[in-house]
Design an enzyme around this catalytic site. Structure first.
Site, PDB file in Angstrom:
ATOM      1  N   ARG A  22       0.745  -1.234  -0.063  1.00 33.22           N
ATOM      2  CA  ARG A  22       0.133  -0.022  -0.067  1.00 33.22           C
ATOM      3  C   ARG A  22       0.596   1.111  -0.178  1.00 33.22           C
ATOM      4  O   ARG A  22       0.432   2.417  -0.362  1.00 33.22           O
ATOM      5  CB  ARG A  22      -0.650  -0.082   1.069  1.00 33.22           C
ATOM      6  CG  ARG A  22      -2.050  -1.033   1.349  1.00 33.22           C
ATOM      7  CD  ARG A  22      -3.200  -0.745   1.137  1.00 33.22           C
ATOM      8  NE  ARG A  22      -4.172  -1.553   1.097  1.00 33.22           N
ATOM      9  CZ  ARG A  22      -5.190  -1.946   1.810  1.00 33.22           C
ATOM     10  NH1 ARG A  22      -5.561  -1.010   2.979  1.00 33.22           N
ATOM     11  NH2 ARG A  22      -6.305  -2.712   1.582  1.00 33.22           N
ATOM     12  N   ASP A  71     -16.238  10.188   5.658  1.00 34.30           N
ATOM     13  CA  ASP A  71     -15.182   9.280   5.529  1.00 34.30           C
ATOM     14  C   ASP A  71     -13.782   9.922   6.021  1.00 34.30           C
ATOM     15  O   ASP A  71     -13.624  11.317   5.786  1.00 34.30           O
ATOM     16  CB  ASP A  71     -14.954   8.465   4.169  1.00 34.30           C
ATOM     17  CG  ASP A  71     -14.325   7.240   4.447  1.00 34.30           C
ATOM     18  OD1 ASP A  71     -14.918   6.185   4.456  1.00 34.30           O
ATOM     19  OD2 ASP A  71     -13.173   7.371   4.555  1.00 34.30           O
TER      20      ASP A  71
HETATM   21  C1  LIG Z   1     -14.525  -1.216   3.975  1.00 39.74           C
HETATM   22  S1  LIG Z   1     -15.069   0.391   3.830  1.00 39.74           S
HETATM   23  C2  LIG Z   1     -17.023   0.324   4.235  1.00 39.74           C
HETATM   24  C3  LIG Z   1     -17.605   1.135   3.358  1.00 39.74           C
HETATM   25  C4  LIG Z   1     -19.263   1.244   3.698  1.00 39.74           C
HETATM   26  N1  LIG Z   1     -19.533   1.702   4.875  1.00 39.74           N
HETATM   27  C5  LIG Z   1     -19.816  -0.196   3.331  1.00 39.74           C
HETATM   28  O1  LIG Z   1     -20.174  -0.721   4.234  1.00 39.74           O
HETATM   29  O2  LIG Z   1     -19.530  -0.805   2.319  1.00 39.74           O
HETATM   30  C6  LIG Z   1     -14.321   1.063   5.504  1.00 39.74           C
HETATM   31  C7  LIG Z   1     -14.274   2.693   5.387  1.00 39.74           C
HETATM   32  O3  LIG Z   1     -14.084   3.112   6.862  1.00 39.74           O
HETATM   33  C8  LIG Z   1     -12.946   4.279   6.597  1.00 39.74           C
HETATM   34  N2  LIG Z   1     -12.513   4.239   7.751  1.00 39.74           N
HETATM   35  C9  LIG Z   1     -11.556   3.946   8.424  1.00 39.74           C
HETATM   36  N3  LIG Z   1     -11.245   4.438   9.491  1.00 39.74           N
HETATM   37  C10 LIG Z   1     -11.943   5.451   9.764  1.00 39.74           C
HETATM   38  C11 LIG Z   1     -12.041   6.601  10.746  1.00 39.74           C
HETATM   39  N4  LIG Z   1     -11.262   6.513  12.081  1.00 39.74           N
HETATM   40  N5  LIG Z   1     -12.805   7.570  10.350  1.00 39.74           N
HETATM   41  C12 LIG Z   1     -13.591   7.533   9.448  1.00 39.74           C
HETATM   42  N6  LIG Z   1     -13.753   6.719   8.195  1.00 39.74           N
HETATM   43  C13 LIG Z   1     -12.444   5.675   8.593  1.00 39.74           C
HETATM   44  C14 LIG Z   1     -12.037   4.005   5.388  1.00 39.74           C
HETATM   45  O4  LIG Z   1     -11.777   5.105   4.833  1.00 39.74           O
HETATM   46  C15 LIG Z   1     -13.107   2.941   4.621  1.00 39.74           C
HETATM   47  O5  LIG Z   1     -13.607   4.262   3.450  1.00 39.74           O
END
Ligand SMILES: C[S@@+](CC[C@H](N)C(=O)[O-])C[C@H]1O[C@@H](n2cnc3c(N)ncnc32)[C@H](O)[C@@H]1O
Length: 277
Positions: A41, A146
């Site tokens: 990454r 996000d």
């Molecule tokens: C696997 S995706 C899930 C997207 C969507 N909620 C779904 O269920 O399909 C996880 C997301 O969480 C975000 N994320 C991770 N840590 C975070 C944080 N501390 N605050 C906000 N977003 C976060 C990541 O950037 C990513 O876009």
């Protein structure tokens, strides 16, 4: 001169540093396979700077007073996998049970929804399409947030490869997307009508004290799976505070709130409700 074929060096010490940085700033715990994950990454960032060692890169991150490189590091380390109509039972639950209760309470005002961790936008657009199609008379407002600035940029644009909209039922696709022509062939864009109903905002779940409003519904799915119990507790507490009385919290079917203290009532798989005031 930087040699692209040069092997990148990641020492155990540097790996621990990355793991710590990611945890402190996003709450994400990197598990097994973390070495190859970090290498895969972050190599683009190293190459971008013409660096072949993670030590040099991490020093750069630490010294970058603007904080921009840290943002890019976190962008690279977050997993943004998502798709339209993911865990679709939730959207049916929202447009039936949640909506009928909300109407019966006659709360007035638009239905306020927060999609916390919306990634590249498929989830908030699915929510918006589901509501627009099943309950067109209901006024709603959607906040989608996000941590990843890169994912948010894609979410705001609302442009997807045709392969990515395959999980959208054909009639929904026709109603809410515009097919790209010419240079945009092979892509579909969410209609402007739907895009303008969503406010996208860069927000870190770890840093939100008060988002400034309370919500009827919060979706926070497939992100707590990356958090340990300590971070989950902090995030669930924060989300709970942002729910209106009787408000609903949707998490993912692959997550649970075991080990987390809260006052929410289990309503259906991965669906919780705050009590009345
Ligand atoms: C696997 S995706 C899930 C997207 C969507 N909620 C779904 O269920 O399909 C996880 C997301 O969480 C975000 N994320 C991770 N840590 C975070 C944080 N501390 N605050 C906000 N977003 C976060 C990541 O950037 C990513 O876009």
């Amino acid at each position: 001169m930087f040699d692209a074929s040069q092997e990148l060096v990641l020492t155990d010490r540097d790996l621990r540093k990355v793991v710590r940085l990611v945890y402190d700033h996003s709450g994400i715990t990197l598990h097994e396979g973390k070495r190859s994950l970090v290498m895969a990454r972050l190599q683009k960032r190293l190459r971008h700077h013409g660096m072949s060692s993670f030590s040099a890169y991490l020093t750069h991150v630490e010294r970058d007073a603007s904080g921009e490189e840290l943002v890019l590091l976190l962008d690279a380390m977050t997993t943004n996998h998502t798709y339209f109509f993911r865990e679709e039972q939730h959207f049916a639950y929202l447009t039936s049970r949640v909506l009928s209760e909300w109407r019966a309470r006659g709360s007035g005002g638009p239905l306020r929804i927060w999609c916390a961790a919306c990634s590249t936008g498929e989830e908030p657009y699915t929510i918006a399409m589901s509501l627009a199609d099943t309950t067109p008379a209901v006024e709603f407002g959607l906040l989608a947030s996000d941590l990843s600035t890169k994912a948010l940029k894609a979410a705001k644009a609302g442009v997807y490869k045709m392969a990515a909209v395959q999980s959208v039922p054909l009639e929904v696709l026709r109603r809410h997307f515009e097919k790209g022509m010419g240079e945009q062939a092979g892509f579909a864009r969410v209609s402007a009508n739907l895009r303008r109903r969503i406010a996208f905002r860069n927000m870190n779940l770890l840093e939100i004290g008060d988002a400034g409003e309370r919500f009827d519904v919060i979706f926070c799915r497939n992100v707590m799976i990356y958090f340990d119990t300590l971070v989950q507790q902090r995030v669930v507490g924060m989300l709970e505070r942002h729910l209106k009385p009787n408000g609903y919290l949707f998490i993912s079917h692959s997550e649970n709130l075991n080990g987390v203290t809260h006052d929410l009532r289990w309503m259906a798989p991965a669906v919780y409700q705050r009590g009345a005031a």
